[in-house]
Design a protein around this motif. Structure first.
Motif, mmCIF file in Angstrom:
data_model
loop_
_atom_site.group_PDB
_atom_site.id
_atom_site.type_symbol
_atom_site.label_atom_id
_atom_site.label_comp_id
_atom_site.label_asym_id
_atom_site.label_seq_id
_atom_site.Cartn_x
_atom_site.Cartn_y
_atom_site.Cartn_z
ATOM 1 N N PRO A 37 0.806 -1.228 0.000
ATOM 2 C CA PRO A 37 0.000 0.000 0.000
ATOM 3 C C PRO A 37 0.839 1.278 0.000
ATOM 4 O O PRO A 37 0.534 2.223 -0.737
ATOM 5 N N MET A 38 1.897 1.320 0.780
ATOM 6 C CA MET A 38 2.740 2.510 0.822
ATOM 7 C C MET A 38 3.462 2.706 -0.509
ATOM 8 O O MET A 38 3.533 3.823 -1.025
ATOM 9 N N GLU A 39 3.970 1.615 -1.087
ATOM 10 C CA GLU A 39 4.640 1.731 -2.381
ATOM 11 C C GLU A 39 3.671 2.239 -3.447
ATOM 12 O O GLU A 39 4.013 3.099 -4.248
ATOM 13 N N PHE A 40 2.455 1.698 -3.446
ATOM 14 C CA PHE A 40 1.469 2.125 -4.437
ATOM 15 C C PHE A 40 1.082 3.581 -4.250
ATOM 16 O O PHE A 40 0.866 4.305 -5.227
ATOM 17 N N VAL A 71 2.978 7.373 -11.595
ATOM 18 C CA VAL A 71 3.194 6.110 -12.294
ATOM 19 C C VAL A 71 1.838 5.575 -12.768
ATOM 20 O O VAL A 71 0.866 5.585 -12.024
ATOM 21 N N SER A 72 1.786 5.102 -14.009
ATOM 22 C CA SER A 72 0.522 4.616 -14.570
ATOM 23 C C SER A 72 0.265 3.160 -14.169
ATOM 24 O O SER A 72 1.162 2.462 -13.687
ATOM 25 N N SER A 73 -0.963 2.711 -14.415
ATOM 26 C CA SER A 73 -1.334 1.319 -14.114
ATOM 27 C C SER A 73 -0.517 0.332 -14.939
ATOM 28 O O SER A 73 -0.146 -0.730 -14.447
ATOM 29 N N ARG A 74 -0.230 0.666 -16.183
ATOM 30 C CA ARG A 74 0.580 -0.210 -17.033
ATOM 31 C C ARG A 74 2.000 -0.350 -16.499
ATOM 32 O O ARG A 74 2.594 -1.426 -16.548
ATOM 33 N N GLN A 75 2.545 0.740 -16.007
ATOM 34 C CA GLN A 75 3.898 0.667 -15.455
ATOM 35 C C GLN A 75 3.924 -0.175 -14.179
ATOM 36 O O GLN A 75 4.865 -0.936 -13.953
ATOM 37 N N VAL A 76 2.883 -0.044 -13.358
ATOM 38 C CA VAL A 76 2.792 -0.873 -12.148
ATOM 39 C C VAL A 76 2.651 -2.341 -12.534
ATOM 40 O O VAL A 76 3.276 -3.220 -11.940
ATOM 41 N N ALA A 77 1.830 -2.617 -13.549
ATOM 42 C CA ALA A 77 1.663 -3.994 -14.016
ATOM 43 C C ALA A 77 2.986 -4.560 -14.514
ATOM 44 O O ALA A 77 3.340 -5.707 -14.211
ATOM 45 N N ALA A 78 3.739 -3.766 -15.271
ATOM 46 C CA ALA A 78 5.030 -4.228 -15.778
ATOM 47 C C ALA A 78 5.998 -4.509 -14.627
ATOM 48 O O ALA A 78 6.728 -5.512 -14.647
ATOM 49 N N LEU A 79 6.001 -3.640 -13.638
ATOM 50 C CA LEU A 79 6.867 -3.845 -12.480
ATOM 51 C C LEU A 79 6.478 -5.110 -11.721
ATOM 52 O O LEU A 79 7.339 -5.896 -11.314
ATOM 53 N N GLN A 80 5.167 -5.335 -11.551
ATOM 54 C CA GLN A 80 4.711 -6.526 -10.838
ATOM 55 C C GLN A 80 5.010 -7.801 -11.626
ATOM 56 O O GLN A 80 5.359 -8.829 -11.042
ATOM 57 N N VAL A 81 4.877 -7.734 -12.955
ATOM 58 C CA VAL A 81 5.230 -8.894 -13.786
ATOM 59 C C VAL A 81 6.711 -9.208 -13.615
ATOM 60 O O VAL A 81 7.099 -10.373 -13.479
ATOM 61 N N LEU A 82 7.536 -8.186 -13.596
ATOM 62 C CA LEU A 82 8.974 -8.395 -13.420
ATOM 63 C C LEU A 82 9.283 -9.019 -12.068
ATOM 64 O O LEU A 82 9.963 -10.049 -11.975
ATOM 65 N N SER A 90 -6.051 -3.290 -7.240
ATOM 66 C CA SER A 90 -5.909 -2.627 -5.943
ATOM 67 C C SER A 90 -5.186 -1.290 -6.089
ATOM 68 O O SER A 90 -5.458 -0.350 -5.345
ATOM 69 N N PHE A 91 -4.267 -1.192 -7.053
ATOM 70 C CA PHE A 91 -3.582 0.069 -7.305
ATOM 71 C C PHE A 91 -4.575 1.126 -7.779
ATOM 72 O O PHE A 91 -4.513 2.280 -7.368
ATOM 73 N N ASN A 92 -5.500 0.719 -8.652
ATOM 74 C CA ASN A 92 -6.470 1.676 -9.187
ATOM 75 C C ASN A 92 -7.493 2.116 -8.130
ATOM 76 O O ASN A 92 -8.024 3.217 -8.213
ATOM 77 N N ARG A 93 -7.779 1.275 -7.146
ATOM 78 C CA ARG A 93 -8.750 1.623 -6.097
ATOM 79 C C ARG A 93 -8.115 2.369 -4.920
ATOM 80 O O ARG A 93 -8.815 2.831 -4.037
ATOM 81 N N LEU A 94 -6.818 2.479 -4.913
ATOM 82 C CA LEU A 94 -6.099 3.051 -3.777
ATOM 83 C C LEU A 94 -6.291 4.563 -3.701
ATOM 84 O O LEU A 94 -6.199 5.263 -4.707
ATOM 85 N N SER A 95 -6.584 5.033 -2.504
ATOM 86 C CA SER A 95 -6.616 6.482 -2.305
ATOM 87 C C SER A 95 -5.381 6.869 -1.498
ATOM 88 O O SER A 95 -5.116 6.329 -0.433
ATOM 89 N N ILE A 96 -4.630 7.792 -2.037
ATOM 90 C CA ILE A 96 -3.329 8.155 -1.459
ATOM 91 C C ILE A 96 -3.479 8.672 -0.028
ATOM 92 O O ILE A 96 -2.730 8.288 0.864
ATOM 93 N N ARG A 137 -2.245 8.541 5.655
ATOM 94 C CA ARG A 137 -2.759 8.823 7.000
ATOM 95 C C ARG A 137 -2.492 7.628 7.933
ATOM 96 O O ARG A 137 -2.195 7.807 9.111
ATOM 97 N N LYS A 138 -2.616 6.417 7.405
ATOM 98 C CA LYS A 138 -2.344 5.218 8.200
ATOM 99 C C LYS A 138 -0.849 5.020 8.429
ATOM 100 O O LYS A 138 -0.436 4.244 9.276
ATOM 101 N N GLY A 139 -0.047 5.638 7.628
ATOM 102 C CA GLY A 139 1.403 5.455 7.738
ATOM 103 C C GLY A 139 1.880 4.243 6.995
ATOM 104 O O GLY A 139 2.926 3.679 7.294
ATOM 105 N N GLY A 140 1.067 3.759 6.026
ATOM 106 C CA GLY A 140 1.494 2.631 5.210
ATOM 107 C C GLY A 140 1.110 1.299 5.768
ATOM 108 O O GLY A 140 1.325 0.284 5.151
ATOM 109 N N ALA A 141 0.516 1.250 6.950
ATOM 110 C CA ALA A 141 0.173 -0.044 7.543
ATOM 111 C C ALA A 141 -1.206 -0.489 7.128
ATOM 112 O O ALA A 141 -2.012 0.219 6.673
#
Length: 176
Positions: A68-71, A79-90, A161-167, A172-176
């Motif tokens: 969650p914190m990384e996203f 960073v776009s959704s495609r770039q996140v997908a490419a990173l996760q595939v890697l 989950s990346f697309n549904r994430l609110s920064i 506010r949670k501190g990444g936890a």
């Protein structure tokens, strides 16, 4: 027929001629054939499957705490959704590929151990027919295919989950 009868009558006949029927009959009562290696193979397959799935599940569980914190940071820097997908595939592709290759190496080592064990009888005699290692790579292809399906599921769920994430909620949670 007359030649076989003459050889059977001679005192050396049993040592000169090897009859296929007698060899097959001896194989049927051979303890190696009776015990077989299927139980050992199934046991090793179950153990490797549990270790492999458990290891990947553990890796995913530990990685989920940082995700969650990384996203949130990825979204903040654009960073776009495609770039996140490419990173996760890697990332997940490397983990899965290493796991499958390591499993193949462990399987080859297990095969060598089993062949040494099954290559002689309980009386330390060599097996009637020599045992040689042969790998059916279609099983490897099935496991690799399963790993690719698993990779697709993980990457799809990650991007969703990346697309549904609110920064703001993550920060506010501190990444936890």
């Amino acid at each position: 027929a007359q030649a076989l009868a003459d050889l059977r009558a001679s005192p050396y006949g049993a040592y000169v001629v090897i009859e296929r029927d007698s060899v097959l009959e001896a194989l049927r009562i051979d303890p190696l054939v009776g015990a077989g290696s299927r139980g050992i193979v199934v046991t090793m397959f179950v153990i490797l499957l549990v270790v492999g799935v458990g290891g990947y599940a553990g890796y995913t569980y530990v990685a989920a705490f940082q995700t969650p914190m990384e996203f949130a940071i990825y979204k903040a820097v654009g960073v776009s959704s495609r770039q996140v997908a490419a990173l996760q595939v890697l990332v997940h592709g490397i983990v899965l590929l290493l796991g499958v290759v390591l499993g193949a190496l462990i399987g080859a080592a297990a095969q060598a151990v089993m062949l040494r064990f099954l290559g002689s009888s309980d009386r330390a005699r060599d097996a009637l027919l020599p045992l040689e290692g042969a790998t059916d790579w279609s099983g490897f292809a099935v496991v690799l295919g399963f790993a690719l399906v698993l990779l697709a599921v993980v990457v799809t769920s990650t991007v969703m989950s990346f697309n549904r994430l609110s920064i703001w909620q993550v920060m506010r949670k501190g990444g936890a």
